[in-house]
Scaffold this active site. Structure first.
Site, PDB file in Angstrom:
ATOM      1  CB  ALA A 278      -0.295  33.749 -28.699  1.00  0.00           C
ATOM      2  CG  MET A 279      -6.054  36.950 -30.388  1.00  0.00           C
ATOM      3  SD  MET A 279      -6.384  37.898 -28.859  1.00  0.00           S
ATOM      4  CE  MET A 279      -8.092  37.486 -28.603  1.00  0.00           C
ATOM      5  CD  GLU A 280      -7.572  35.518 -25.520  1.00  0.00           C
ATOM      6  OE1 GLU A 280      -6.416  35.795 -25.893  1.00  0.00           O
ATOM      7  OE2 GLU A 280      -8.204  36.234 -24.716  1.00  0.00           O
ATOM      8  CG  HIS A 313      -1.851  32.663 -21.462  1.00  0.00           C
ATOM      9  ND1 HIS A 313      -1.813  33.212 -20.207  1.00  0.00           N
ATOM     10  CD2 HIS A 313      -2.591  33.528 -22.222  1.00  0.00           C
ATOM     11  CE1 HIS A 313      -2.488  34.349 -20.196  1.00  0.00           C
ATOM     12  NE2 HIS A 313      -2.962  34.560 -21.417  1.00  0.00           N
ATOM     13  CD  GLU A 314      -2.710  33.149 -25.985  1.00  0.00           C
ATOM     14  OE1 GLU A 314      -3.895  33.535 -25.913  1.00  0.00           O
ATOM     15  OE2 GLU A 314      -1.751  33.830 -25.547  1.00  0.00           O
ATOM     16  CG  HIS A 317      -7.222  33.186 -22.740  1.00  0.00           C
ATOM     17  ND1 HIS A 317      -7.734  33.871 -21.668  1.00  0.00           N
ATOM     18  CD2 HIS A 317      -6.072  33.830 -23.095  1.00  0.00           C
ATOM     19  CE1 HIS A 317      -6.919  34.901 -21.379  1.00  0.00           C
ATOM     20  NE2 HIS A 317      -5.905  34.888 -22.224  1.00  0.00           N
ATOM     21  CD  GLU A 336      -5.471  38.140 -20.935  1.00  0.00           C
ATOM     22  OE1 GLU A 336      -4.677  37.225 -20.644  1.00  0.00           O
ATOM     23  OE2 GLU A 336      -6.045  38.209 -22.045  1.00  0.00           O
TER      24      GLU A 336
HETATM   25  N1  B3K Z   1      -5.527  38.294 -25.101  1.00  0.00           N
HETATM   26  C1  B3K Z   1      -4.343  38.511 -25.878  1.00  0.00           C
HETATM   27  C2  B3K Z   1      -3.778  39.880 -25.747  1.00  0.00           C
HETATM   28  C3  B3K Z   1      -4.404  40.892 -26.619  1.00  0.00           C
HETATM   29  C4  B3K Z   1      -3.649  42.196 -26.572  1.00  0.00           C
HETATM   30  C5  B3K Z   1      -4.347  43.275 -27.294  1.00  0.00           C
HETATM   31  N2  B3K Z   1      -3.565  44.490 -27.342  1.00  0.00           N
HETATM   32  C6  B3K Z   1      -3.289  37.514 -25.562  1.00  0.00           C
HETATM   33  C7  B3K Z   1      -3.378  36.863 -24.241  1.00  0.00           C
HETATM   34  O1  B3K Z   1      -3.311  37.479 -23.200  1.00  0.00           O
HETATM   35  O2  B3K Z   1      -3.566  35.686 -24.212  1.00  0.00           O
HETATM   36 ZN    ZN Z   2      -4.207  36.016 -22.001  1.00  0.00          ZN
END
Ligand code: B3K
Ligand code: ZN
Length: 914
Positions: A278-280, A313-314, A317, A336
């Site tokens: 996933a992505m935040e 987690h997201e 962030h 992270e």
């Molecule tokens: N920050 C993203 C990960 C991005 C990965 C790029 N290759 C997800 C996370 O750690 O929440």
């Molecule tokens: Zn993360």
């Protein structure tokens, strides 16, 4: 002509190395960004208007930069203007756009075109199931438009999306929706504004046919918030759990850290083609469907748990990553490691619920055990190989290769140790100071450490080594009891053992290691602890601070010779060496008041036995199992004071890959023989108990993914798995068939199928035991992509045997109409499951697994370098294997190295071969 010669030379030379030491602040800053998108799959027009100014900080050292150099990849440049007038002094070069003859402050307008439909890398703007999505971290924004695509350039964004209304009814971006409406020709638009400054990697847009589950909540300070979970229409019935997880996360961050949601609206969007979890992105988190969609029929307890954890987690962030972000990518663990620590604490609190005292400790420990298992299995392995790097790496070729176990999981341990040293309150004071100092900034791991140090009046200079040294530290323990003086001395010595070369190069000196310890008396209870020099005993667990190479700690008033309980709750990411006897381990397994160490004692006992057996198996000797081990397991099985979740963990044997890694020379076949032997022995010796456990842990009534019910199902299904290993698997087959047919949830259905696959590998079972259920499973769920992923994965990880070669099954499944390499989840479900989840079959003596591995990397390399690079890591520990395997692995690595083009895969295989 000369051009093609040039590019051939370029691809043969080593790709550029980026070094932390070379960091320089950006010569220009971009205060605001206005983006306009005309979304068309093959040809999207992007218009970007930037408010640019020279960075005073960067000027101080030298001369002002004559040109503004922006980065762009796979873009078609259309035009640029400065302060509203077409600009002459513009150069387009290899992946850049450079603008000269510029004032100190100006508005820059750029137009470019990109092709989302052709983008198979899933980085930048791409199309999945006909909808548009973006992924910008780490360096995907440059694939959308020309920019200063680095995290220390923070800007406010306004985004206008225009698209065909029928095909793309929903248009989303970060922040708040400020305007929307219709346009001529059946098109429409939406305008979004994000009031918070952010780096480009947090930009996101989504456009397509989606529907949302919505909920309104009131934040801690009384503000109204709109929460949405966006999915494709047929998935709306699988969004409730993600929404609940989001609400729990919001409440938890308010309570534990005093951090509130800062936007009026928070959106989660699920997409089925996604490189990671996933992505935040600010206010618009984009998720792999795997971490959003769940209902009892399609998702297992583990899926339910993972969704809660990734949603948390997201969401977390938003403060640790977005409000305070990273100055450069070497600082990745700043966000992270910290956010993993926060999600682990969240999950532990959710597991504990409102259960009291010891029960809550035990529930938290089940989470801790799972987290430590991942760390030891994956991160310790990474640290022992050619990709070993510190939590804050010194250099990289491709930053996407550094979203690693070290940055995430070891990074989380490094954050956890502040809390272990200063307590929850001290940690909170450090966090408060961190936000007070750095809200709205792009900062470094040092800044975080300084906030922790200053808030707790501690000098943490030595602690920096946790960020700069690679390799897994070892703490060797010696103890001495002086019965006459009633003194017990514990001597701790730290070092790195045989660290890999990559790790050794980074080592500078001893670490500050918080080492939690308890002393256990002959009756099994904790002794009061009084260190030499103290007036009174204080508690029964003490955190010793080891700061030197070797240090002794003396406890006084110790009435009897104690048994030490070392590194309680895994207080530091180290390997502990201490010579326990089997009796002592069995005693700890039965008595330690620290639930983590109870589990640990059982694992040590099992690991020691399994390694001894593997050594015998390698020599072709007969195998026997110490009765004491069986008795120790039996005692856990019988102990009603232990929760089912804990018993499941304690009765699970260490994995084959973990065991192989502990051998002086990894021999997967020998490990497999030993582990199968022990499983069968435990199955046979405790057969009636497994049957009783199976019956006692049924969960009648409506399915609930609670920690209690999930724990019962876990233990019940572990019993079924053991029963499946009996010489005569008839009972297991009967139970598994009934469980499969009667299941109202995916946990039980998939566990039954897996037990049937296990029985089909039994020497006395029918090879076809699982066939009917496998066929039924496919039919039942053929329109549920995530369940079909499970169908592939179960087959790829099955035990197989001499007459049932899993590589052949996998190759056949590659031809299945439902298989595609383009979808990362599907590729992972079959290929990765086989290559990393089935070591005995993957490491087949004939090298067939390695040849398959090489083929798949080469095929993925041109499609999706990030996914290919992950797979490429599968052989990095090749030097540790038996000579025959080593040679075949080397062949496969060389083959890959000669064929791949991406920077991503090349960095991995070149490091492995170096
Ligand atoms: N920050 C993203 C990960 C991005 C990965 C790029 N290759 C997800 C996370 O750690 O929440
Ligand atoms: Zn993360």
């Amino acid at each position: 002509m000369s051009h093609s010669t040039e590019s051939a030379t370029a691809s043969a030379t080593a790709p550029a190395v980026i070094r932390r030491a070379d960091y320089a602040p950006p010569a220009f800053l971009i205060d605001s960004v206005a983006l306009e998108f005309d979304l068309v799959p093959e040809r999207t027009l992007v218009k970007s208007t930037l408010r640019v100014r020279r960075n005073a900080e960067a000027l101080a050292g030298g001369h002002p930069a004559p040109r503004l150099v922006l980065t762009g990849e796979q873009l078609e440049f259309v035009r640029a203007s400065v302060d509203g007038r077409p600009h002459e002094d513009v150069r387009t070069g290899d992946n850049e756009l450079s603008i000269g003859s510029i004032p100190d402050e100006f508005a820059l307008e750029i137009e470019n075109i990109c092709n989302p439909a052709a983008n198979t890398t899933l980085s930048g703007l791409y199309v999945s199931s006909g909808n548009f999505f973006t992924q910008c971290e780490a360096e995907g924004f440059r694939r959308i438009t020309y920019f200063l695509d680095r995290p220390d350039v923070m800007s406010t964004y306004t985004v206008t999306l225009r698209a065909d209304k029928a095909a793309y009814p929903v248009l989303l971006s970060n922040g708040n929706l400020i305007e929307e409406g219709d346009l001529p020709d059946g098109r429409h638009f939406a305008k979004w504004e994000d009031p918070f400054k952010k780096p480009s990697y947090l930009f996101a847009l989504v456009a397509g046919k989606l529907v949302a589950l919505e909920e309104r909540i009131t934040s801690g300070s009384g503000k109204d918030k709109l929460l949405q979970v966006w999915v494709e229409p047929h998935d709306l019935d699988k969004t409730r759990h993600a929404m609940d997880s989001l609400i729990h996360s919001i409440r938890w961050d308010e309570q534990r850290f005093g951090l509130e949601l800062d936007l009026d609206r928070f959106m989660i969007v699920a997409v089925s083609d996604f490189n990671m979890g996933a992505m935040e992105n600010k206010g618009l988190n984009i998720f792999n469907t795997k971490y959003v969609l769940a209902n009892p029929e399609t998702a297992t307890d583990t899926d339910f748990f993972n969704i809660e954890s990734v949603v948390g987690h997201e969401y977390f962030h938003n403060w640790t990553g977005n409000r305070v972000t990273c100055r450069d990518w070497f600082q990745l663990s700043l966000k992270e490691g910290l956010t993993v620590f926060r999600d682990q604490e969240f999950s532990a609190d959710m597991a504990a619920g409102d259960s009291p005292g010891a029960a809550s400790e035990a529930a938290r420990a089940t989470r801790r055990i799972e987290d430590v298992r991942v760390l030891r299995q994956m991160q310790f392995a990474e640290d022992a190989g050619p990709m070993a790097h510190p939590v804050r790496p010194e250099s990289y070729v491709e930053i996407n290769n550094f979203y690693t176990m070290t940055v995430y999981e070891k990074g989380s341990e490094v954050v956890r140790m502040y809390q272990t040293l200063f307590g929850r309150d001290g940690f909170r004071r450090g966090m408060d100071l961190y936000f007070e100092r750095h809200d709205g900034q792009a900062v470094t791991c040092d800044d975080f450490r300084h906030a922790m140090a200053d808030a707790n009046n501690r000098d943490l200079a030595q602690y920096e080594r946790w960020y700069s040294q690679a390799g897994t530290p070892r703490v060797t323990v010696r103890t001495a009891y002086d019965a006459a003086a009633k003194r017990y001395t514990v001597t701790l010595a730290q070092g790195y053992g045989e660290a890999s070369e990559a790790a050794r190069a980074t080592q500078q000196g001893p670490l500050l290691i918080p080492f939690a310890i308890g002393l256990i008396g002959g009756k099994g209870s904790d002794l009061p602890l009084r260190l030499d020099g103290e007036k009174e005993p204080q508690g029964t667990t003490r955190v010793l601070e080891l700061t030197e190479r070797e240090q002794s700690f003396t406890f006084v008033d110790v009435a009897e010779k104690p048994l030490p309980s070392l590194l309680r709750n895994f207080s530091a990411p180290v390997i502990v060496e201490y010579d326990y006897t089997n009796e002592q381990l069995a005693f700890l397994l039965a008595n330690d008041s620290d639930p983590f160490n109870r589990w640990e004692a059982g694992q040590r006992l099992a690991t020691r036995e399994l390694l001894a057996l593997a050594a015998r198996a390698a020599k072709g000797e007969t195998l026997t199992l110490d009765d004491q081990v069986v008795a120790a397991f039996e005692q856990v099985l019988d102990d009603p004071s232990l929760s089912p979740a804990f018993r499941e963990l304690a009765l699970m044997l260490p994995s084959e890959s973990y065991l192989a890694e502990q051998m002086p020379v990894s021999d997967p076949a020998a490990v497999h023989t030993a582990r199968v032997f022990v499983s069968r022995r435990l199955a046979t010796a405790l057969r009636d108990k497994w049957l009783a456990i199976y019956e006692a842990n049924r969960t009648p009534g409506e399915y609930r993914p609670t920690p209690e019910d999930a724990g019962k199902r876990g233990l019940k299904n572990l019993a079924l798995a053991y029963l499946g290993q009996l010489d005569d698997p008839t009972d297991a087959v009967r139970l598994a068939r009934a469980q499969y047919d009667g299941a109202d949830n995916m946990t039980d259905r998939s566990a039954a199928l897996s037990a049937l696959l296990m029985a089909s590998a039994s020497p006395n079972g029918e090879a076809s035991a699982a066939d009917a259920s496998l066929a039924d499973f496919y039919q039942r769920f053929d329109d549920e992509a995530l369940v079909i992923d499970k169908w592939f994965a179960l087959q790829a990880t099955q035990r197989g045997g001499p007459n049932r070669k899993v590589i052949e099954i996998v190759r056949k499944l590659m031809q299945h109409p439902a298989f595609t390499l383009k979808n990362p989840n599907r590729a992972r479900s079959l290929i990765f499951s086989f290559c990393s989840g089935n070591p005995a079959q993957f490491h087949a003596a004939d090298g067939s697994g390695y040849a398959f591995w090489a083929e798949q990397i080469i095929a993925l390399d041109s499609l999706n370098p990030q996914v290919a690079a992950r797979l490429a890591r599968g052989l990095e520990l090749w030097r540790r294997f038996t000579p025959a395997l080593r040679e075949k692995m080397h062949g496969a690595l060389t083959e890959v190295a000669s064929k791949v083009k991406s920077r991503d895969v090349r960095e991995i295989v070149e490091k492995a071969l170096a």
